[in-house]
Scaffold this motif. Structure first.
Motif, PDB file in Angstrom:
ATOM      1  N   UNK A 185       0.797  -1.220   0.000  1.00 44.56           N
ATOM      2  CA  UNK A 185       0.000   0.000   0.000  1.00 44.56           C
ATOM      3  C   UNK A 185       0.826   1.265   0.000  1.00 44.56           C
ATOM      4  N   UNK A 186       2.025   1.169  -0.505  1.00 47.31           N
ATOM      5  CA  UNK A 186       2.895   2.348  -0.598  1.00 47.31           C
ATOM      6  C   UNK A 186       3.874   2.157  -1.752  1.00 47.31           C
ATOM      7  N   UNK A 187       4.401   3.277  -2.248  1.00 54.72           N
ATOM      8  CA  UNK A 187       5.343   3.202  -3.360  1.00 54.72           C
ATOM      9  C   UNK A 187       6.747   3.002  -2.810  1.00 54.72           C
ATOM     10  N   UNK A 188       6.995   1.768  -2.370  1.00 62.24           N
ATOM     11  CA  UNK A 188       8.287   1.445  -1.776  1.00 62.24           C
ATOM     12  C   UNK A 188       9.382   1.369  -2.838  1.00 62.24           C
ATOM     13  N   UNK A 189       9.022   0.882  -4.013  1.00 63.85           N
ATOM     14  CA  UNK A 189       9.995   0.692  -5.086  1.00 63.85           C
ATOM     15  C   UNK A 189       9.517   1.397  -6.354  1.00 63.85           C
ATOM     16  N   UNK A 190      10.449   2.024  -7.049  1.00 62.83           N
ATOM     17  CA  UNK A 190      10.123   2.664  -8.325  1.00 62.83           C
ATOM     18  C   UNK A 190       9.791   1.597  -9.360  1.00 62.83           C
ATOM     19  N   UNK A 191       8.788   1.860 -10.161  1.00 68.29           N
ATOM     20  CA  UNK A 191       8.363   0.885 -11.164  1.00 68.29           C
ATOM     21  C   UNK A 191       8.965   1.151 -12.538  1.00 68.29           C
ATOM     22  N   UNK A 192       9.629   2.301 -12.707  1.00 68.99           N
ATOM     23  CA  UNK A 192      10.212   2.621 -14.005  1.00 68.99           C
ATOM     24  C   UNK A 192      11.671   3.043 -13.842  1.00 68.99           C
ATOM     25  N   UNK A 193      12.474   2.727 -14.866  1.00 68.19           N
ATOM     26  CA  UNK A 193      13.889   3.116 -14.890  1.00 68.19           C
ATOM     27  C   UNK A 193      14.083   4.173 -15.972  1.00 68.19           C
ATOM     28  N   UNK A 194      14.789   5.231 -15.639  1.00 64.36           N
ATOM     29  CA  UNK A 194      14.955   6.361 -16.543  1.00 64.36           C
ATOM     30  C   UNK A 194      16.178   6.177 -17.434  1.00 64.36           C
ATOM     31  N   UNK A 195      16.124   5.179 -18.323  1.00 58.78           N
ATOM     32  CA  UNK A 195      17.199   4.942 -19.278  1.00 58.78           C
ATOM     33  C   UNK A 195      16.638   4.140 -20.447  1.00 58.78           C
ATOM     34  N   UNK A 196      17.496   3.815 -21.408  1.00 61.64           N
ATOM     35  CA  UNK A 196      17.035   3.092 -22.602  1.00 61.64           C
ATOM     36  C   UNK A 196      16.451   1.733 -22.230  1.00 61.64           C
ATOM     37  N   UNK A 197      17.119   1.044 -21.310  1.00 65.21           N
ATOM     38  CA  UNK A 197      16.627  -0.270 -20.890  1.00 65.21           C
ATOM     39  C   UNK A 197      15.255  -0.138 -20.249  1.00 65.21           C
ATOM     40  N   UNK A 198      15.085   0.920 -19.458  1.00 68.94           N
ATOM     41  CA  UNK A 198      13.802   1.163 -18.818  1.00 68.94           C
ATOM     42  C   UNK A 198      12.701   1.414 -19.825  1.00 68.94           C
ATOM     43  N   UNK A 199      13.017   2.178 -20.871  1.00 70.16           N
ATOM     44  CA  UNK A 199      12.034   2.457 -21.920  1.00 70.16           C
ATOM     45  C   UNK A 199      11.646   1.170 -22.653  1.00 70.16           C
ATOM     46  N   UNK A 200      12.634   0.310 -22.879  1.00 70.28           N
ATOM     47  CA  UNK A 200      12.374  -0.958 -23.557  1.00 70.28           C
ATOM     48  C   UNK A 200      11.477  -1.847 -22.694  1.00 70.28           C
ATOM     49  N   UNK A 201      11.770  -1.898 -21.404  1.00 70.28           N
ATOM     50  CA  UNK A 201      10.967  -2.688 -20.471  1.00 70.28           C
ATOM     51  C   UNK A 201       9.535  -2.150 -20.401  1.00 70.28           C
ATOM     52  N   UNK A 202       9.411  -0.827 -20.372  1.00 71.48           N
ATOM     53  CA  UNK A 202       8.085  -0.205 -20.325  1.00 71.48           C
ATOM     54  C   UNK A 202       7.281  -0.557 -21.575  1.00 71.48           C
ATOM     55  N   UNK A 203       7.962  -0.574 -22.745  1.00 70.16           N
ATOM     56  CA  UNK A 203       7.308  -0.963 -23.999  1.00 70.16           C
ATOM     57  C   UNK A 203       6.813  -2.402 -23.917  1.00 70.16           C
ATOM     58  N   UNK A 204       7.665  -3.303 -23.399  1.00 65.79           N
ATOM     59  CA  UNK A 204       7.269  -4.711 -23.283  1.00 65.79           C
ATOM     60  C   UNK A 204       6.130  -4.894 -22.284  1.00 65.79           C
ATOM     61  N   UNK A 205       6.147  -4.100 -21.223  1.00 63.81           N
ATOM     62  CA  UNK A 205       5.066  -4.173 -20.229  1.00 63.81           C
ATOM     63  C   UNK A 205       3.703  -3.956 -20.878  1.00 63.81           C
ATOM     64  N   UNK A 206       3.683  -3.090 -21.884  1.00 64.30           N
ATOM     65  CA  UNK A 206       2.427  -2.727 -22.535  1.00 64.30           C
ATOM     66  C   UNK A 206       2.042  -3.658 -23.682  1.00 64.30           C
ATOM     67  N   UNK A 207       2.994  -4.487 -24.123  1.00 66.27           N
ATOM     68  CA  UNK A 207       2.724  -5.264 -25.337  1.00 66.27           C
ATOM     69  C   UNK A 207       2.881  -6.776 -25.183  1.00 66.27           C
TER      70      UNK A 207
END
Length: 228
Positions: A185-207
């Motif tokens: 019930x709290x944002x203990x851990x960040x869910x996104x990484x601010x780099x190219x790898x993070x963007x790629x992971x975010x894309x895969x999360x959605x697809x």
């Protein structure tokens, strides 16, 4: 037809007194038919890790709560999913009587996840590095590991082996940041990484569904078969 409520439990005829000690909690739960290898007792709460295996029905919960009115029973499907994912890793890494160091900065879920293994495997949870221990409980999550793998690939380093240190166990390696944050019930851990790898992971999360589990499984296979 449903069985008679009174015959579901193996409770002694004597009106036995129980204290709030963990020993008495476990004794009472066993008497009413709960398999305590599949629940966690931590911070004045009872967490159901596996509803079917624990046999912790709502009727048994009612009996328990009438005896221990200050104890909260957590019947969370999300936590059961977390515990199941954790067990898939721990069943291969925890050994009987193992002494596990839980460091001061450990993720709060680690204590809850590992507690029933004191009964399943007779492990001992250690909270001071001044005492003897066999392994350390790592905070590494599935998201951290997937990001590390993708980061190495994008940097042209390939997949490094071995992935895991034998001095550690990884209770959260198959648990995502979102699962942890949602359950606590709290944002203990960040869910996104601010780099190219993070963007790629975010894309895969959605697809792509279940890709994180598939990546972990593939990397584990490569490591076990010594493919570089």
């Amino acid at each position: 037809m449903e069985n008679n409520f009174l015959f579901d439990f193996d409770i002694s005829e004597d009106d036995e007194e129980f204290t709030d000690s963990k020993k008495d909690l476990l004794k009472f739960l066993k008497e009413i038919g709960v398999d305590t290898r599949f629940i966690s007792i931590y911070d004045n709460k009872i967490y159901i890790n596996n509803l079917r295996f624990s046999k912790f029905s709502k009727r048994r919960q009612s009996i328990f709560e009438s005896k221990f009115k200050d104890k909260l029973v957590i019947r969370s499907s999300l936590f059961q999913e977390i515990a199941t994912n954790a067990s898939r890793e721990l069943s291969n890494t925890i050994k009987p009587k193992m002494k596990i160091l839980i460091k001061e900065d450990a993720n709060p879920l680690i204590n809850i996840i590992l507690e029933p293994y004191t009964r399943k495997y007779g492990v001992e949870l250690i909270y001071s590095n001044k005492k003897e221990y066999d392994v350390i409980a790592s905070n590494q999550t599935m998201d951290m590991e997937i990001h590390s793998i993708c980061e190495d690939i994008f940097k042209g380093k390939g997949i490094k082996y071995p992935r895991f240190n034998k001095e550690y166990i990884y209770p959260l390696i198959k648990v995502t940041h979102k699962q942890i944050n949602d359950f606590l019930g709290e944002k203990l851990l960040e869910e996104k990484y601010d780099d190219v790898s993070g963007e790629f992971i975010e894309f895969l999360d959605d697809t792509v569904s279940q890709y994180k589990f598939n990546i972990l499984k593939s990397v584990q296979y490569l490591q076990e078969n010594s493919i570089r």
